[in-house]
Design a protein around this motif. Structure first.
Motif, PDB file in Angstrom:
ATOM      1  N   GLU A 323       0.818  -1.049   0.040  1.00  0.00           N
ATOM      2  CA  GLU A 323      -0.043  -0.010   0.000  1.00  0.00           C
ATOM      3  C   GLU A 323       0.778   1.213  -0.072  1.00  0.00           C
ATOM      4  N   ARG A 324       0.565   2.260  -0.956  1.00  0.00           N
ATOM      5  CA  ARG A 324       1.468   3.383  -1.131  1.00  0.00           C
ATOM      6  C   ARG A 324       1.448   4.115   0.006  1.00  0.00           C
ATOM      7  N   HIS A 325       0.552   4.457   1.047  1.00  0.00           N
ATOM      8  CA  HIS A 325       0.777   5.162   2.108  1.00  0.00           C
ATOM      9  C   HIS A 325       1.578   4.362   3.136  1.00  0.00           C
ATOM     10  N   PHE A 326       1.496   3.063   3.371  1.00  0.00           N
ATOM     11  CA  PHE A 326       2.395   2.379   4.250  1.00  0.00           C
ATOM     12  C   PHE A 326       3.719   2.491   3.686  1.00  0.00           C
ATOM     13  N   LYS A 327       3.986   2.222   2.397  1.00  0.00           N
ATOM     14  CA  LYS A 327       5.416   2.501   1.908  1.00  0.00           C
ATOM     15  C   LYS A 327       6.015   3.812   2.141  1.00  0.00           C
ATOM     16  N   ASN A 328       5.497   4.597   1.827  1.00  0.00           N
ATOM     17  CA  ASN A 328       5.845   6.231   1.983  1.00  0.00           C
ATOM     18  C   ASN A 328       6.138   6.515   3.443  1.00  0.00           C
ATOM     19  N   GLN A 329       5.250   6.011   4.449  1.00  0.00           N
ATOM     20  CA  GLN A 329       5.491   6.170   5.763  1.00  0.00           C
ATOM     21  C   GLN A 329       6.802   5.495   6.411  1.00  0.00           C
ATOM     22  N   TYR A 330       6.807   4.224   5.789  1.00  0.00           N
ATOM     23  CA  TYR A 330       7.751   3.498   6.278  1.00  0.00           C
ATOM     24  C   TYR A 330       9.290   4.080   5.820  1.00  0.00           C
ATOM     25  N   LEU A 331       9.384   4.513   4.534  1.00  0.00           N
ATOM     26  CA  LEU A 331      10.451   5.044   4.179  1.00  0.00           C
ATOM     27  C   LEU A 331      10.828   6.408   4.709  1.00  0.00           C
ATOM     28  N   ARG A 332       9.808   7.194   5.086  1.00  0.00           N
ATOM     29  CA  ARG A 332      10.047   8.773   5.850  1.00  0.00           C
ATOM     30  C   ARG A 332      10.511   8.114   7.285  1.00  0.00           C
ATOM     31  N   SER A 333      10.110   7.261   7.925  1.00  0.00           N
ATOM     32  CA  SER A 333      10.791   6.956   9.374  1.00  0.00           C
ATOM     33  C   SER A 333      12.175   6.502   9.195  1.00  0.00           C
ATOM     34  N   ILE A 334      12.458   5.819   8.046  1.00  0.00           N
ATOM     35  CA  ILE A 334      13.956   5.605   8.106  1.00  0.00           C
ATOM     36  C   ILE A 334      14.863   6.753   7.666  1.00  0.00           C
ATOM     37  N   LYS A 335      14.069   7.721   6.795  1.00  0.00           N
ATOM     38  CA  LYS A 335      14.703   8.924   6.823  1.00  0.00           C
ATOM     39  C   LYS A 335      15.134   9.779   8.250  1.00  0.00           C
ATOM     40  N   ASN A 336      13.945   9.766   8.906  1.00  0.00           N
ATOM     41  CA  ASN A 336      14.048  10.616  10.250  1.00  0.00           C
ATOM     42  C   ASN A 336      15.074   9.768  11.107  1.00  0.00           C
ATOM     43  N   ASP A 337      15.200   8.569  10.901  1.00  0.00           N
ATOM     44  CA  ASP A 337      16.153   7.597  11.614  1.00  0.00           C
ATOM     45  C   ASP A 337      17.567   8.189  11.358  1.00  0.00           C
ATOM     46  N   THR A 338      17.701   7.907  10.037  1.00  0.00           N
ATOM     47  CA  THR A 338      19.197   8.421   9.427  1.00  0.00           C
ATOM     48  C   THR A 338      19.609   9.647   9.960  1.00  0.00           C
ATOM     49  N   LEU A 339      18.819  10.480   9.832  1.00  0.00           N
ATOM     50  CA  LEU A 339      19.446  11.879  10.119  1.00  0.00           C
ATOM     51  C   LEU A 339      19.743  12.123  11.611  1.00  0.00           C
ATOM     52  N   GLY A 340      18.738  11.528  12.592  1.00  0.00           N
ATOM     53  CA  GLY A 340      19.007  11.674  13.889  1.00  0.00           C
ATOM     54  C   GLY A 340      20.312  10.884  14.153  1.00  0.00           C
ATOM     55  N   TYR A 341      20.439   9.708  13.703  1.00  0.00           N
ATOM     56  CA  TYR A 341      21.729   8.826  14.199  1.00  0.00           C
ATOM     57  C   TYR A 341      22.964   9.552  13.619  1.00  0.00           C
ATOM     58  N   ALA A 342      22.695  10.143  12.478  1.00  0.00           N
ATOM     59  CA  ALA A 342      23.697  10.890  11.778  1.00  0.00           C
ATOM     60  C   ALA A 342      24.227  11.993  12.780  1.00  0.00           C
ATOM     61  N   GLY A 343      23.334  12.705  13.458  1.00  0.00           N
ATOM     62  CA  GLY A 343      23.581  13.673  14.392  1.00  0.00           C
ATOM     63  C   GLY A 343      24.303  13.011  15.677  1.00  0.00           C
ATOM     64  N   THR A 344      23.837  11.939  16.065  1.00  0.00           N
ATOM     65  CA  THR A 344      24.435  11.318  17.395  1.00  0.00           C
ATOM     66  C   THR A 344      25.763  10.780  17.166  1.00  0.00           C
ATOM     67  N   GLU A 345      26.059  10.324  15.988  1.00  0.00           N
ATOM     68  CA  GLU A 345      27.523   9.923  15.555  1.00  0.00           C
ATOM     69  C   GLU A 345      28.459  11.156  15.474  1.00  0.00           C
ATOM     70  N   ILE A 346      28.138  12.247  14.990  1.00  0.00           N
ATOM     71  CA  ILE A 346      28.786  13.571  15.014  1.00  0.00           C
ATOM     72  C   ILE A 346      29.104  13.937  16.423  1.00  0.00           C
ATOM     73  N   ILE A 347      28.134  14.043  17.173  1.00  0.00           N
ATOM     74  CA  ILE A 347      28.083  14.411  18.406  1.00  0.00           C
ATOM     75  C   ILE A 347      29.289  13.605  19.441  1.00  0.00           C
ATOM     76  N   ARG A 348      28.866  12.452  19.183  1.00  0.00           N
ATOM     77  CA  ARG A 348      29.797  11.340  20.046  1.00  0.00           C
ATOM     78  C   ARG A 348      31.019  11.381  19.801  1.00  0.00           C
ATOM     79  N   ARG A 349      31.273  11.532  18.539  1.00  0.00           N
ATOM     80  CA  ARG A 349      32.909  11.582  17.920  1.00  0.00           C
ATOM     81  C   ARG A 349      33.591  12.878  18.124  1.00  0.00           C
ATOM     82  N   THR A 350      32.517  13.846  18.487  1.00  0.00           N
ATOM     83  CA  THR A 350      33.431  15.148  18.870  1.00  0.00           C
ATOM     84  C   THR A 350      33.567  15.318  20.234  1.00  0.00           C
ATOM     85  N   VAL A 351      32.793  14.968  21.036  1.00  0.00           N
ATOM     86  CA  VAL A 351      32.838  15.238  22.724  1.00  0.00           C
ATOM     87  C   VAL A 351      33.240  13.848  23.437  1.00  0.00           C
TER      88      VAL A 351
END
Length: 408
Positions: A323-351
């Motif tokens: 179902e298109r709505h599920f697929k789009n929501q599923y991929l959107r959630s992965i995008k959200n996670d990707t950017l959040g974890y990119a941020g945590t990786e940058i911060i932890r490697r810095t401090v």
């Protein structure tokens, strides 16, 4: 030699073990082989063994972290062996081939990928790899989406989740990446003392940020979405002009696939910002390299999700999930996670206490402090705005905006 009980292999014993457990070198005797340690000395023993014509790698997962003496579950060797097997098949050979794994000795004998170079050090040398974005995005899409409930038989997937329970390495991540940079309860964060007011204001006392990191931490611990590499930074990727090899997957477990994608993107931000800082300070930054890095960050994000959307249509068969709505929501959630974890990786490697050479190699303390402040601000931005970004261009635009604002 008795291999029925575990012991740490030394150089000579590594050669003898290799001859006893593989016919890779034919009838060659152990004393005719060459051996040298190629590990960084932090956790595992890694030896390169050769006969002057061909070579392999022996990796032994010890009982303790070598630098601290703290215990670490040796089951991670089994985890790495199984992860390499699965990811090699799904990626079409972009991880080293395993020749043998022994559960008692916790030793993997695997392909030597010396024709490939460590990506982090190649980036340090300002080497450009035009195919990298395409290669790593294909690797991640192929190995991540294919190991989800959307594709696998439910019972098979649950069995894999059980087999890849990896408490020791996950505990390291949960502490070093997703707790201590914001709550230094072990006193292990490392930065110049003059930065303490900045760190306190932006990390330790930032309740909104900590609430968002708590969401990411909880997701990391409970979302058994896909089989992850678990530590997919630029030091875990080998590269040459033709292809990549992903290795060192002992942190592998079932978790949110955005964690792997975010680690790749986050670790490219370090050389990007450092080079821009050098260029701003004394015109010594490599403009061509900076441009390639910015484009690569953008393209990896865009290509990963474009390829994932296409791959989804090819391999996801269950009607609900199509179902298109599920697929789009599923991929959107992965995008959200990707950017959040990119941020945590940058911060932890810095401090945090596990830094990257891009930061530690800055000799000018004032410049290093500025770079660290910029990186923290970028990490925060990615975490707080992770549900807002739609494409790689927006990400790089905000990274550049933070850099420009803080280097006026």
């Amino acid at each position: 030699m008795d291999y029925n009980n575990y012991f740490d292999l030394n150089l000579e014993q590594a050669k003898q073990y290799t001859v006893a457990h593989t016919d890779f070198f034919g009838d060659e005797q152990a004393n005719k082989l060459n051996v040298k340690e190629v590990s960084d000395g932090n956790i595992n023993h890694v030896y390169k063994i050769d006969d002057g014509r061909k070579s392999l790698i022996l990796k032994q997962t010890g009982k303790t972290i070598r630098t601290s003496g703290n215990p670490l579950d040796q089951h991670r060797g089994h985890i790495e062996d199984k992860c390499l097997e699965i990811q090699r098949k799904l990626s079409g050979g972009q991880v080293p081939k395993v020749y043998d794994y022994n559960e008692t000795m916790h030793v993997i004998l695997m392909e030597d990928v010396s024709e490939f170079k460590n990506l982090r050090y190649e980036l340090k040398k300002e080497h450009i790899f035009p195919k990298f974005a395409d290669q790593i995005s294909s690797f991640m899409v192929n190995v991540l989406l294919s190991t989800t409930d959307l594709v696998l038989d439910r019972k098979k997937k649950k069995a894999l989740v059980k087999d890849f329970i990896n408490p020791g390495p996950c505990d390291i991540t949960e502490n070093l990446v997703l707790t201590e940079p914001y709550y230094d309860y072990r006193g292990r964060n490392v930065f110049d003392k003059s930065l303490l007011p900045f760190v306190k204001q932006n990390l330790y006392d930032n309740d909104i940020l900590k609430a968002n990191v708590a969401e990411l931490r909880n997701n990391f611990m409970n979302n058994a979405q896909s089989l992850l590499h678990g530590d997919l930074h630029s030091g875990s990727i080998f590269i040459n002009d033709s292809d990549i090899r992903v290795f060192d997957s002992e942190f592998s477990f079932y978790g949110p696939m955005g964690y792997d994608i975010g680690n790749v993107i986050g670790n490219l931000v370090f050389p990007y910002i450092v080079q821009k800082a050098y260029l701003k300070k004394d015109k010594k930054g490599n403009e061509q390299f900076i441009k390639w890095l910015g484009t690569t960050i953008q393209v990896i994000f865009d290509q990963t999700f474009a390829k994932m959307a296409g791959k989804y249509d090819q391999i996801v068969k269950f009607s609900f999930y199509r179902e298109r709505h599920f697929k789009n929501q599923y991929l959107r959630s992965i995008k959200n996670d990707t950017l959040g974890y990119a941020g945590t990786e940058i911060i932890r490697r810095t401090v945090g206490d596990s830094k990257v050479i891009e930061i530690t190699d800055i000799k000018d303390q004032k410049l290093q402090n500025l770079v660290m402040q910029i990186l923290v601000k970028i990490g925060i931005k990615l975490i707080l705005n992770r549900k807002v970004y739609n494409n790689g261009s927006e990400i790089v635009t905000d990274i550049d905006s933070i850099f420009n604002e803080m280097t006026k």
